[in-house]
Write an enzyme that holds these catalytic residues in place. Structure first.
Site, PDB file in Angstrom:
ATOM      1  CB  ALA A 261      -0.918  -0.002   1.228  1.00 52.79           C
ATOM      2  CG  ASP A 262       2.847   4.982  -1.371  1.00 50.48           C
ATOM      3  OD1 ASP A 262       3.901   4.684  -0.778  1.00 50.48           O
ATOM      4  OD2 ASP A 262       2.550   6.150  -1.688  1.00 50.48           O
TER       5      ASP A 262
END
Length: 187
Positions: A64-65
C-alpha cells in the site's frame, strides 16, 4: 503472506484481520513524476508489491501507499519539524484528500484499487500547530499528521473510510485479499 510495508500502522491493521503474514520492506523509492494523487498511490503500491514479489514469487504479497493532496499540491512525509509545521498550517481550516493505493499479487495475478477519503481540519492556532509539530508524530506520515494519535485533535470531519487515512483501507484490503483466496477473520 507478505506485507510489503514497514508501516507499523499497516502491520497492526492487517494483524487485526487475523491473517498470518510477515513483513518484507520493498525499498522502492516513493519519488515519482506522476502528479495525479490517485494514480500515484496506485502506481507506488503496485511497484512495491512487484519489487517484493520478485524475491518471493510463491507468496501472496500486499502493498500500500498513501498520498495526501491539498488541491494540486501533494504533501509527502515532512523532512523535519519545521516542514511538519508548514504542512499542518496549510491543512488548517481546509479539506484535503487522502488516497491509498493497495495492490495484491498472488500466483501471477495482480489486483488493486485506490481509496479516497476527504479530511477537514479545524481552524488551528499557530501555538496548536507548533505543539503538534513538536510531538514528532507526523514526521513519518504522508501529510504530516497521524489521525490515529494526537493528530485526531486536528480533524473536524472525515468523509470516507477512517482506516484509509491511517494508511490501510480495510474494506478495500479485505475485498482484494478475499479475491486472492486469502481467508480473513478465520473464514
Amino acid at each position: 503472506m507478505i506485507l510489503a510495508s514497514g508501516s507499523p500502522r499497516r502491520r497492526d491493521l492487517l494483524a487485526n484481520l487475523g491473517v498470518p503474514f510477515r513483513v518484507v520492506v520493498s525499498g522502492e523509492a516513493e519519488d515519482r513524476p506522476e502528479r495525479d494523487p490517485a494514480r500515484l498511490a496506485g502506481e507506488l503500491a503496485t511497484l512495491k508489491a512487484r519489487a517484493v514479489a520478485q524475491s518471493h514469487p510463491d507468496a501472496v504479497v500486499i502493498a500500500a501507499d498513501t498520498v495526501v493532496a491539498l488541491g494540486e499540491e501533494l504533501l509527502g512525509k515532512p523532512a523535519d519539524e519545521a516542514e511538519n509545521w508548514a504542512f499542518v498550517r496549510r491543512l488548517a481550516g481546509r479539506t484535503h484528500q487522502v488516497y491509498t493505493g493497495v495492490t495484491v499479487l498472488s500466483g501471477g495475478q495482480e489486483s488493486g484499487g485506490v481509496e479516497r477519503t476527504d479530511v477537514t481540519f479545524r481552524a488551528l492556532t499557530d501555538g496548536e500547530i507548533a505543539h503538534y509539530a513538536r510531538t514528532g508524530e507526523g514526521l513519518d506520515k504522508a501529510g504530516g499528521y497521524g489521525i490515529q494519535g494526537v493528530g485526531m485533535a486536528l480533524v473536524a470531519r472525515i468523509d470516507g473510510d477512517y482506516s484509509n487515512v491511517v494508511g490501510f483501507p480495510l474494506t478495500l484490503v479485505i475485498r482484494l485479499l478475499r479475491g486472492a483466496g486469502v481467508a480473513v477473520w478465520g473464514e
